[in-house]
Write a protein that holds these residues in place. Structure first.
Motif, PDB file in Angstrom:
ATOM      1  N   ASN A  36      -1.929   5.318 -13.858  1.00  0.00           N
ATOM      2  CA  ASN A  36      -2.577   4.020 -13.769  1.00  0.00           C
ATOM      3  C   ASN A  36      -3.942   4.030 -14.471  1.00  0.00           C
ATOM      4  N   PRO A  37      -4.073   3.343 -15.608  1.00  0.00           N
ATOM      5  CA  PRO A  37      -5.330   3.403 -16.369  1.00  0.00           C
ATOM      6  C   PRO A  37      -6.520   2.788 -15.645  1.00  0.00           C
ATOM      7  N   ILE A  38      -6.273   1.848 -14.743  1.00  0.00           N
ATOM      8  CA  ILE A  38      -7.392   1.250 -13.998  1.00  0.00           C
ATOM      9  C   ILE A  38      -7.970   2.271 -13.024  1.00  0.00           C
ATOM     10  N   ALA A  39      -7.090   2.988 -12.328  1.00  0.00           N
ATOM     11  CA  ALA A  39      -7.555   4.039 -11.413  1.00  0.00           C
ATOM     12  C   ALA A  39      -8.290   5.130 -12.181  1.00  0.00           C
ATOM     13  N   LEU A  40      -7.778   5.473 -13.371  1.00  0.00           N
ATOM     14  CA  LEU A  40      -8.421   6.523 -14.162  1.00  0.00           C
ATOM     15  C   LEU A  40      -9.794   6.067 -14.659  1.00  0.00           C
ATOM     16  N   ALA A  41      -9.888   4.814 -15.088  1.00  0.00           N
ATOM     17  CA  ALA A  41     -11.168   4.318 -15.601  1.00  0.00           C
ATOM     18  C   ALA A  41     -12.225   4.285 -14.500  1.00  0.00           C
ATOM     19  N   TYR A 140      -7.530   4.764  -6.936  1.00  0.00           N
ATOM     20  CA  TYR A 140      -6.144   4.317  -6.772  1.00  0.00           C
ATOM     21  C   TYR A 140      -5.948   3.708  -5.381  1.00  0.00           C
ATOM     22  N   ASP A 141      -6.470   4.372  -4.380  1.00  0.00           N
ATOM     23  CA  ASP A 141      -6.315   3.918  -2.994  1.00  0.00           C
ATOM     24  C   ASP A 141      -6.973   2.562  -2.771  1.00  0.00           C
ATOM     25  N   ARG A 142      -8.140   2.346  -3.356  1.00  0.00           N
ATOM     26  CA  ARG A 142      -8.895   1.111  -3.120  1.00  0.00           C
ATOM     27  C   ARG A 142      -8.410  -0.054  -3.988  1.00  0.00           C
ATOM     28  N   PHE A 143      -8.038   0.231  -5.238  1.00  0.00           N
ATOM     29  CA  PHE A 143      -7.810  -0.859  -6.178  1.00  0.00           C
ATOM     30  C   PHE A 143      -6.384  -0.975  -6.713  1.00  0.00           C
ATOM     31  N   VAL A 144      -5.515  -0.052  -6.350  1.00  0.00           N
ATOM     32  CA  VAL A 144      -4.131  -0.132  -6.821  1.00  0.00           C
ATOM     33  C   VAL A 144      -3.168  -0.232  -5.648  1.00  0.00           C
ATOM     34  N   VAL A 251     -10.214  -6.811 -10.301  1.00  0.00           N
ATOM     35  CA  VAL A 251      -9.924  -5.396 -10.537  1.00  0.00           C
ATOM     36  C   VAL A 251      -8.606  -4.999  -9.875  1.00  0.00           C
ATOM     37  N   LYS A 252      -8.402  -5.468  -8.649  1.00  0.00           N
ATOM     38  CA  LYS A 252      -7.152  -5.155  -7.958  1.00  0.00           C
ATOM     39  C   LYS A 252      -5.955  -5.758  -8.684  1.00  0.00           C
ATOM     40  N   ALA A 253      -6.122  -6.949  -9.221  1.00  0.00           N
ATOM     41  CA  ALA A 253      -5.037  -7.577  -9.977  1.00  0.00           C
ATOM     42  C   ALA A 253      -4.698  -6.744 -11.209  1.00  0.00           C
ATOM     43  N   MET A 254      -5.723  -6.246 -11.910  1.00  0.00           N
ATOM     44  CA  MET A 254      -5.480  -5.391 -13.074  1.00  0.00           C
ATOM     45  C   MET A 254      -4.783  -4.099 -12.661  1.00  0.00           C
ATOM     46  N   GLY A 255      -5.197  -3.545 -11.539  1.00  0.00           N
ATOM     47  CA  GLY A 255      -4.583  -2.313 -11.055  1.00  0.00           C
ATOM     48  C   GLY A 255      -3.123  -2.504 -10.732  1.00  0.00           C
ATOM     49  N   ARG A 256      -2.791  -3.639 -10.107  1.00  0.00           N
ATOM     50  CA  ARG A 256      -1.396  -3.911  -9.756  1.00  0.00           C
ATOM     51  C   ARG A 256      -0.535  -4.148 -10.990  1.00  0.00           C
ATOM     52  N   VAL A 257      -1.084  -4.860 -11.969  1.00  0.00           N
ATOM     53  CA  VAL A 257      -0.343  -5.093 -13.207  1.00  0.00           C
ATOM     54  C   VAL A 257      -0.066  -3.773 -13.915  1.00  0.00           C
ATOM     55  N   ALA A 258      -1.099  -2.927 -14.021  1.00  0.00           N
ATOM     56  CA  ALA A 258      -0.927  -1.629 -14.676  1.00  0.00           C
ATOM     57  C   ALA A 258       0.085  -0.764 -13.941  1.00  0.00           C
ATOM     58  N   GLU A 259       0.141  -0.903 -12.632  1.00  0.00           N
ATOM     59  CA  GLU A 259       1.051  -0.087 -11.824  1.00  0.00           C
ATOM     60  C   GLU A 259       2.513  -0.366 -12.165  1.00  0.00           C
ATOM     61  N   HIS A 260       2.803  -1.538 -12.694  1.00  0.00           N
ATOM     62  CA  HIS A 260       4.186  -1.925 -12.965  1.00  0.00           C
ATOM     63  C   HIS A 260       4.414  -2.237 -14.445  1.00  0.00           C
ATOM     64  N   THR A 261       3.549  -1.690 -15.307  1.00  0.00           N
ATOM     65  CA  THR A 261       3.687  -1.914 -16.747  1.00  0.00           C
ATOM     66  C   THR A 261       3.884  -0.576 -17.454  1.00  0.00           C
ATOM     67  N   ALA A 282       7.948   7.164 -14.112  1.00  0.00           N
ATOM     68  CA  ALA A 282       6.716   7.137 -13.305  1.00  0.00           C
ATOM     69  C   ALA A 282       6.409   5.753 -12.756  1.00  0.00           C
ATOM     70  N   TRP A 283       6.953   4.704 -13.359  1.00  0.00           N
ATOM     71  CA  TRP A 283       6.653   3.330 -12.931  1.00  0.00           C
ATOM     72  C   TRP A 283       7.718   2.768 -11.990  1.00  0.00           C
ATOM     73  N   LYS A 284       8.765   3.546 -11.696  1.00  0.00           N
ATOM     74  CA  LYS A 284       9.844   3.066 -10.839  1.00  0.00           C
ATOM     75  C   LYS A 284       9.438   3.133  -9.368  1.00  0.00           C
ATOM     76  N   SER A 285      10.193   2.444  -8.526  1.00  0.00           N
ATOM     77  CA  SER A 285       9.933   2.469  -7.092  1.00  0.00           C
ATOM     78  C   SER A 285      10.205   3.863  -6.541  1.00  0.00           C
ATOM     79  N   GLU A 286       9.648   4.142  -5.379  1.00  0.00           N
ATOM     80  CA  GLU A 286       9.840   5.466  -4.790  1.00  0.00           C
ATOM     81  C   GLU A 286      11.312   5.732  -4.473  1.00  0.00           C
ATOM     82  N   SER A 287      12.050   4.696  -4.069  1.00  0.00           N
ATOM     83  CA  SER A 287      13.472   4.890  -3.775  1.00  0.00           C
ATOM     84  C   SER A 287      14.250   5.191  -5.049  1.00  0.00           C
ATOM     85  N   ALA A 288      13.905   4.507  -6.147  1.00  0.00           N
ATOM     86  CA  ALA A 288      14.572   4.767  -7.424  1.00  0.00           C
ATOM     87  C   ALA A 288      14.243   6.173  -7.918  1.00  0.00           C
TER      88      ALA A 288
END
Length: 304
Positions: A36-41, A140-144, A251-261, A282-288
């Motif tokens: 997640n690039p937002i968490a990394l930044a 990641y915990d706070r914004f993703v 910021v949270k919106a950007m984190g969520r978008v990045a999480e699924h892109t 890496a972008w798939k659901s935990e079940s997948a």
């Protein structure tokens, strides 16, 4: 055709050797966080602020690296080093980390107050490793996506072997370990103009000129927001760095978008290909992920 990515002159191909494990398994918390690039930044900027709170690290970086002339580039290269430790084939990770250690062996000097330091001092190695782990995980915990206490412990445990390669003697294994290390170092921390200069550069948008400056300011303030309050007080980063509710939502919106892109050709995508998994694993659901891991049993094992 090899997909080489450069880190301080070393070339890394995350797609080869075919099947070679990384130090973190594909279903690890680390693979989730570092994609997640937002968490990394956000986490990367927070880690720099935590490091620069100590005059020994601040002097070492300022006097012996290109940080003062190329802070964005230096930070990006640090991020690539983290990527190699998480996604790279283990042999490449060992090669690059050894190269970094060899460079650090030449770094020594004195702070403006006259205190001697060496980059390979164990206390400094431990703190630098701790700041990176804390920064990326907390961002990641706070914004993703919120992480459980168990997941946070797993994240830290997953990084132990790589931390040892850097010479770290007391790697974090749980959140309380960071708190304990911080308590021991906090009396040393002090404000410095370098911190505000660094934050000004982040806010200027130099890292990505096509992104609105308002978002860069939000990312900088988000980084300050995840600092322990005791550190923020010591560094005298006042209310001008507060993250307002609207910016926090952005910021949270950007984190969520990045999480699924999914990003094709990125280290997590290339690492998945190397391990015989779908490139967007890496972008798939935990079940997948669990289903795919069962189908590709050989990819479950991290490097010993």
């Amino acid at each position: 055709m090899q997909k080489l990515k450069s880190y301080l002159g070393w070339k890394v191909d995350f797609t080869t050797p075919e099947g070679e494990a990384a130090y973190a398994a594909p279903d690890s918390v680390s693979w989730r966080v570092f994609k997640n690039p937002i968490a990394l930044a956000i986490g990367g900027v927070a880690a720099v602020l935590l490091e620069f709170a100590d005059a020994r690290i601040r002097s070492g970086v300022w006097d012996h690296s290109v940080f003062k002339t190329d802070p964005i580039g230096r930070s990006q290269r640090t991020g690539m080093a983290a990527m190699v430790g998480v996604y790279g084939p283990a042999s490449a990770a060992r090669r690059i980390i050894q190269g970094v250690t060899n460079m650090h062996a030449k770094v020594e000097g004195t702070t403006p107050s006259g205190e001697a330091y060496k980059a390979l001092d164990v206390e400094l190695l431990d703190w630098v490793s701790a700041t990176a782990g804390y920064g990326f995980l907390t961002a990641y915990d706070r914004f993703v996506q919120p992480l459980s206490y168990e997941e946070k412990c797993r994240f830290y445990e997953e990084g132990v072997d790589v931390a040892r390669l850097y010479g770290v003697e007391s790697p974090l294994r749980k959140p309380e370990d960071f708190d304990a290390m911080l308590a021991g170092l906090l009396p040393r921390f002090e404000p410095h103009p370098i911190n505000t200069e660094f934050l000004d550069i982040i806010k200027s948008g130099q890292a990505a000129r096509n992104v609105p400056k308002a978002l860069h300011r939000a990312l900088a303030n988000a980084s300050v927001s995840i600092l322990p309050s005791s550190v923020r007080d010591r560094l005298e980063l006042g209310k001008e760095y507060n993250l307002n509710p609207v910016s926090a939502l952005a910021v949270k919106a950007m984190g969520r978008v990045a999480e699924h892109t999914p990003v094709k050709g990125s280290p997590p995508a290339d690492a998945a290909v190397r391990l015989g998994l779908p490139w967007n694993f890496a972008w798939k659901s935990e079940s997948a992920k669990a289903r795919l891991m069962a189908e590709h049993g050989a990819a479950q094992v991290a490097a010993e």
